[in-house]
Design an enzyme around this catalytic site. Structure first.
Site, short mmCIF file in Angstrom:
data_model
loop_
_atom_site.label_atom_id
_atom_site.label_comp_id
_atom_site.label_asym_id
_atom_site.label_seq_id
_atom_site.Cartn_x
_atom_site.Cartn_y
_atom_site.Cartn_z
N MET A 17 39.43 7.42 9.37
CA MET A 17 40.34 8.52 9.29
C MET A 17 40.28 9.39 7.80
SD MET A 17 42.00 9.15 12.11
CE MET A 17 43.40 10.31 11.72
N ALA A 126 53.55 10.70 9.52
CA ALA A 126 53.70 10.95 11.00
C ALA A 126 52.82 10.00 11.61
CB ALA A 126 53.17 12.48 11.27
N HIS A 156 44.73 0.66 22.42
CA HIS A 156 43.99 1.12 21.19
C HIS A 156 42.68 0.21 20.87
CE1 HIS A 156 47.43 3.50 19.88
NE2 HIS A 156 46.58 4.11 19.29
N LYS A 160 42.79 -2.71 15.72
CA LYS A 160 44.01 -2.16 15.32
C LYS A 160 44.81 -3.37 14.79
CE LYS A 160 47.71 0.98 16.21
NZ LYS A 160 47.65 1.56 14.97
P1 NAP Z 1 40.08 2.20 8.59
O1 NAP Z 1 38.95 2.86 8.93
O2 NAP Z 1 40.24 0.77 8.52
O3 NAP Z 1 40.39 2.76 6.98
C1 NAP Z 1 41.29 2.24 6.20
C2 NAP Z 1 40.63 2.54 4.88
O4 NAP Z 1 41.44 2.35 3.52
C3 NAP Z 1 39.54 1.44 4.41
O5 NAP Z 1 38.42 2.25 4.00
C4 NAP Z 1 40.11 0.54 3.43
O6 NAP Z 1 39.05 -0.08 2.81
C5 NAP Z 1 40.87 1.34 2.73
N1 NAP Z 1 41.85 0.63 2.05
C6 NAP Z 1 42.54 -0.54 2.29
N2 NAP Z 1 43.31 -0.70 1.28
C7 NAP Z 1 43.44 0.50 0.34
C8 NAP Z 1 44.44 0.63 -0.79
N3 NAP Z 1 45.13 -0.19 -1.45
N4 NAP Z 1 44.05 2.05 -1.24
C9 NAP Z 1 43.23 2.86 -0.88
N5 NAP Z 1 42.37 2.57 0.21
C10 NAP Z 1 42.53 1.30 0.93
O7 NAP Z 1 41.36 2.73 9.28
P2 NAP Z 1 41.64 3.99 10.07
O8 NAP Z 1 41.06 3.83 11.42
O9 NAP Z 1 41.05 4.98 9.32
O10 NAP Z 1 43.04 4.08 10.36
C11 NAP Z 1 43.72 4.06 8.98
C12 NAP Z 1 45.38 4.31 9.47
O11 NAP Z 1 45.65 5.39 10.09
C13 NAP Z 1 45.71 3.06 10.22
O12 NAP Z 1 47.25 2.85 10.12
C14 NAP Z 1 45.69 3.59 11.92
O13 NAP Z 1 46.93 3.31 12.75
C15 NAP Z 1 46.36 5.11 11.28
N6 NAP Z 1 46.09 6.22 12.11
C16 NAP Z 1 46.96 7.25 12.22
C17 NAP Z 1 46.80 8.38 12.96
C18 NAP Z 1 47.72 9.72 13.05
O14 NAP Z 1 47.59 10.46 13.56
N7 NAP Z 1 48.98 9.30 12.26
C19 NAP Z 1 45.58 8.42 13.85
C20 NAP Z 1 44.69 7.51 13.78
C21 NAP Z 1 44.89 6.35 12.87
P3 NAP Z 1 38.44 -1.41 3.21
O15 NAP Z 1 37.86 -1.13 4.67
O16 NAP Z 1 37.36 -1.84 2.05
O17 NAP Z 1 39.79 -2.48 3.10
#
Ligand code: NAP
Length: 267
Positions: A17, A126, A156, A160
């Site tokens: 994201m 959100a 999902h 997740k």
């Molecule tokens: P992702 O690909 O796992 O990305 C999370 C990123 O955050 C990774 O690069 C991770 O690094 C990094 N990270 C971990 N700890 C951190 C810290 N302390 N400070 C800064 N960065 C850090 O996950 P994603 O698919 O992008 O999803 C992220 C979140 O968004 C999830 O909670 C998901 O449920 C949510 N989401 C929300 C929406 C919405 O519309 N609100 C839509 C889709 C997803 P590492 O991989 O190296 O640990």
């Protein structure tokens, strides 16, 4: 000056994201990417996101990044484990959070709201920034007034971290505000396999499916005499959340306290 772009920091800039957020910010002349933070460093946030180089390196120290960059808004798409610390750090530094990360407990949101109010700034959390998903939640809440027997099934990907999804929890909360309270189903039912009836929320059930190949979908199913109604939303790609994130980054400057749910910005 009035026309200065909004200075935006992105945490989780190396995530799925976060990369979309970086691209969205770089593409909007009203926004300026001033910092990118992730668990791992990288040379350039633009290149990491698959866009042009932007001259902003990805750093790991959020507090330092916010202090050095003069960011006005922090967009956070990280992990349920990291998000509270990130947002608390941002608010303490006077930086407004726009948060898509899911997995919050209601008391977390209350605590962040208080912190924001004490600082005199706003924030947006959100669980879903996609307009179709917001409409699905609103329609589900409307239907629950007339068809109070309801179950939610959300789908999902298998990686997740939190269950049920933030969208399912938010949908359940909106339904509960409207639906006449009653405990549905057979009062004598018992599970022969634990968990088979799903998670219990205010008299109804939420089911979380986790499978490889799935992106993000949700069905809200209503049962009535001789009929069912299904309200379903399917997300196909992460870019679909970005128009909502863009609106939130611009709206958050005018808020005080936390607004929880993107539905508050869709009349
Ligand atoms: P992702 O690909 O796992 O990305 C999370 C990123 O955050 C990774 O690069 C991770 O690094 C990094 N990270 C971990 N700890 C951190 C810290 N302390 N400070 C800064 N960065 C850090 O996950 P994603 O698919 O992008 O999803 C992220 C979140 O968004 C999830 O909670 C998901 O449920 C949510 N989401 C929300 C929406 C919405 O519309 N609100 C839509 C889709 C997803 P590492 O991989 O190296 O640990």
């Amino acid at each position: 000056m009035e026309n200065n772009p909004i200075k935006v920091a992105v945490s989780g800039a190396g995530g799925r994201m976060g990369k979309e957020v970086v691209k969205m910010v770089l593409a909007d002349p009203e926004l300026q990417l001033v910092a990118a933070i992730d668990a791992r460093e990288a040379q350039d946030a633009g290149i990491l996101a698959g866009a042009e180089p932007c001259g902003v390196a990805v750093q790991t120290d959020l507090e330092l990044a916010l202090m050095e960059s003069g960011a006005q808004v922090l967009v956070d798409f990280t992990t349920p484990q990291a998000v509270m610390n990130n947002i608390t750090t941002a608010i303490r530094a006077g930086v407004r959070p726009v948060v898509g990360t899911t997995g919050f407990a209601p008391e977390d949101i209350e605590a962040l709201d208080k912190l924001c109010r004490d600082k005199g700034i706003g924030g947006i959390i959100a669980p879903n920034f996609s307009i179709g998903a917001i409409l699905m939640m609103k329609f589900a809440a409307m239907a629950s007034k007339y068809m109070p027997d309801v179950e939610i099934i959300e789908y999902h990907g298998d990686q997740k971290l939190d269950a049920p999804s933030g969208t399912a929890v938010k949908t359940a909360e909106l339904i509960s505000e409207v639906r006449k309270e009653h405990k549905q189903g057979n009062p004598n039912e018992h599970e022969t396999i634990e968990g088979s009836r799903g998670g219990y929320y205010n008299g109804f059930r939420i089911h979380s499916v986790r499978l490889p190949g799935v992106f993000a979908q949700q069905e809200v199913i209503f049962g009535g005499h001789g009929q069912t109604l299904k309200i379903r939303h399917d997300s196909y790609e992460r870019a679909g959340y970005m128009p909502g994130v863009n609106v939130a980054v611009k709206k958050v400057l005018d808020l005080t306290g936390i607004v929880y749910g993107f539905e508050h910005f869709i009349d």
